[in-house]
Scaffold this motif. Structure first.
Motif, PDB file in Angstrom:
ATOM      1  N   ILE A 221       0.845  -1.190   0.000  1.00 50.26           N
ATOM      2  CA  ILE A 221       0.000   0.000   0.000  1.00 50.26           C
ATOM      3  C   ILE A 221       0.887   1.249   0.000  1.00 50.26           C
ATOM      4  O   ILE A 221       1.682   1.468   0.920  1.00 50.26           O
ATOM      5  CB  ILE A 221      -0.929   0.046   1.231  1.00 50.26           C
ATOM      6  N   GLY A 222       0.745   2.050  -1.040  1.00 40.96           N
ATOM      7  CA  GLY A 222       1.478   3.304  -1.141  1.00 40.96           C
ATOM      8  C   GLY A 222       0.552   4.492  -0.995  1.00 40.96           C
ATOM      9  O   GLY A 222      -0.671   4.354  -0.931  1.00 40.96           O
ATOM     10  N   ILE A 223       1.149   5.662  -0.965  1.00 37.61           N
ATOM     11  CA  ILE A 223       0.377   6.897  -0.833  1.00 37.61           C
ATOM     12  C   ILE A 223       0.911   7.914  -1.832  1.00 37.61           C
ATOM     13  O   ILE A 223       2.121   7.994  -2.078  1.00 37.61           O
ATOM     14  CB  ILE A 223       0.453   7.455   0.609  1.00 37.61           C
ATOM     15  N   GLY A 224       0.013   8.664  -2.423  1.00 40.35           N
ATOM     16  CA  GLY A 224       0.425   9.690  -3.360  1.00 40.35           C
ATOM     17  C   GLY A 224       0.908  10.942  -2.652  1.00 40.35           C
ATOM     18  O   GLY A 224       0.460  11.272  -1.553  1.00 40.35           O
ATOM     19  N   LEU A 225       1.843  11.631  -3.278  1.00 40.85           N
ATOM     20  CA  LEU A 225       2.213  12.977  -2.846  1.00 40.85           C
ATOM     21  C   LEU A 225       1.161  13.951  -3.370  1.00 40.85           C
ATOM     22  O   LEU A 225       0.592  13.735  -4.444  1.00 40.85           O
ATOM     23  CB  LEU A 225       3.581  13.347  -3.403  1.00 40.85           C
TER      24      LEU A 225
ATOM     25  N   VAL B 209       4.813  21.568   1.901  1.00 38.23           N
ATOM     26  CA  VAL B 209       4.282  20.418   2.635  1.00 38.23           C
ATOM     27  C   VAL B 209       4.870  19.100   2.119  1.00 38.23           C
ATOM     28  O   VAL B 209       4.845  18.079   2.825  1.00 38.23           O
ATOM     29  CB  VAL B 209       2.740  20.381   2.539  1.00 38.23           C
ATOM     30  N   ILE B 210       5.421  19.098   0.923  1.00 36.86           N
ATOM     31  CA  ILE B 210       5.816  17.836   0.285  1.00 36.86           C
ATOM     32  C   ILE B 210       6.909  17.088   1.042  1.00 36.86           C
ATOM     33  O   ILE B 210       6.771  15.875   1.282  1.00 36.86           O
ATOM     34  CB  ILE B 210       6.186  18.084  -1.194  1.00 36.86           C
ATOM     35  N   PRO B 211       8.024  17.713   1.461  1.00 42.55           N
ATOM     36  CA  PRO B 211       9.025  16.937   2.202  1.00 42.55           C
ATOM     37  C   PRO B 211       8.485  16.330   3.489  1.00 42.55           C
ATOM     38  O   PRO B 211       8.787  15.172   3.815  1.00 42.55           O
ATOM     39  CB  PRO B 211      10.134  17.962   2.479  1.00 42.55           C
ATOM     40  N   GLU B 212       7.672  17.088   4.245  1.00 47.59           N
ATOM     41  CA  GLU B 212       7.116  16.567   5.490  1.00 47.59           C
ATOM     42  C   GLU B 212       6.118  15.452   5.211  1.00 47.59           C
ATOM     43  O   GLU B 212       6.062  14.452   5.942  1.00 47.59           O
ATOM     44  CB  GLU B 212       6.443  17.684   6.288  1.00 47.59           C
ATOM     45  N   TRP B 213       5.336  15.593   4.154  1.00 50.37           N
ATOM     46  CA  TRP B 213       4.404  14.528   3.745  1.00 50.37           C
ATOM     47  C   TRP B 213       5.185  13.245   3.472  1.00 50.37           C
ATOM     48  O   TRP B 213       4.789  12.149   3.892  1.00 50.37           O
ATOM     49  CB  TRP B 213       3.652  14.979   2.497  1.00 50.37           C
ATOM     50  N   ALA B 214       6.306  13.378   2.773  1.00 50.66           N
ATOM     51  CA  ALA B 214       7.130  12.218   2.454  1.00 50.66           C
ATOM     52  C   ALA B 214       7.684  11.572   3.721  1.00 50.66           C
ATOM     53  O   ALA B 214       7.652  10.341   3.873  1.00 50.66           O
ATOM     54  CB  ALA B 214       8.269  12.636   1.523  1.00 50.66           C
ATOM     55  N   ARG B 215       8.215  12.388   4.636  1.00 50.21           N
ATOM     56  CA  ARG B 215       8.780  11.843   5.874  1.00 50.21           C
ATOM     57  C   ARG B 215       7.728  11.094   6.691  1.00 50.21           C
ATOM     58  O   ARG B 215       7.968   9.993   7.192  1.00 50.21           O
ATOM     59  CB  ARG B 215       9.377  12.978   6.722  1.00 50.21           C
ATOM     60  N   ARG B 216       6.557  11.702   6.831  1.00 48.31           N
ATOM     61  CA  ARG B 216       5.510  11.060   7.628  1.00 48.31           C
ATOM     62  C   ARG B 216       4.991   9.789   6.966  1.00 48.31           C
ATOM     63  O   ARG B 216       4.631   8.833   7.651  1.00 48.31           O
ATOM     64  CB  ARG B 216       4.365  12.048   7.868  1.00 48.31           C
TER      65      ARG B 216
END
Length: 229
Positions: free
Chosen positions: A3-7, A18-25
């Motif tokens: 299961i993956g998640i989109g940016l 928000v993108i780097p923090e979204w990736a880290r979380r």
């Protein structure tokens, strides 16, 4: 099934920071991959930029372009971009490629919306030449660092030619986001509807399912993880 998640790079008027923090979380939550949506004429962040930012912000999560519009790019430039992202990430990039269907995404002179299938087939040869470290046409220099690998490629599309391209040149097939009428039940407020979506893709033998966000609210990462992981 993974299961993956989109940016949220192509959420309309996304806040790019928000993108780097979204990736880290997303990595901390345990998602398998981060996916991007490729679109030029839209108020978002370029998929290559979002993937590069995510590569630097994470250490283990996979990176997938879902899908990047190959024929809108000059082939040498895209090959170099992809190799750079893959290298920064430590070999975590999978390049999902599609032809594109919106005329306004073809913004480079000489790379219009016609003949895209044949152009992509030619470009694939260029990508792999560049990734092997061969010289850039017209130059004595390669475009990528020594030790760069051939980035694995998935192909999207719903035509016979697309399926043949998968068999001939790809690692696999990457399906599109389904039409709204088909996925409407997944927008039900009940978490069971999201779980049912996961189960339905498992039943058809999908290797990985990526949930694309409709908001750039960072809290969506944890909310989805609680339901599907």
């Amino acid at each position: 099934m993974k299961i993956g998640i989109g940016l949220p790079n192509q959420v309309r008027n996304v806040r790019p920071a928000v993108i780097p923090e979204w990736a880290r979380r997303s990595e901390e939550a345990g998602f398998s991959s981060l996916g991007t949506v490729g679109r030029i004429a839209y108020p978002g962040v370029m998929d290559t930029v979002a993937l590069a930012a995510s590569a630097g912000a994470t250490a283990t999560i996979g990176l997938i372009s879902n899908v990047l519009l190959g024929p809108v790019w000059p082939a040498v430039m895209l090959a170099k971009e992809a190799a750079g992202i893959d290298g920064v990430s430590g070999g975590r990039l999978t390049l999902g490629l599609g032809l594109g269907g919106r005329p306004d995404d073809f913004v480079v002179d000489g790379l219009g919306p016609r003949g895209t299938g044949a152009r992509l087939d030619r470009d694939l040869q260029t990508y792999r030449s560049i990734w092997r470290g061969e010289a850039v046409p017209g130059s004595d220099n390669p475009a990528v660092s020594a030790g760069s690998r051939e980035v694995p490629i998935l192909f999207g599309g719903a035509t016979q030619a697309s399926f043949e391209r998968v068999a001939r040149s790809g690692e696999g097939y990457i399906g599109p986001s389904a039409p709204a009428s088909m996925i409407a039940p997944a927008f039900d407020a009940r978490a069971e509807a999201v779980k049912a979506t996961v189960e339905s893709f498992t039943e058809i033998g999908a290797d990985e399912l990526i949930f694309n966000p409709a908001l750039d609210d960072i809290g969506e990462v944890e909310r989805l993880a609680e339901i599907v992981l």
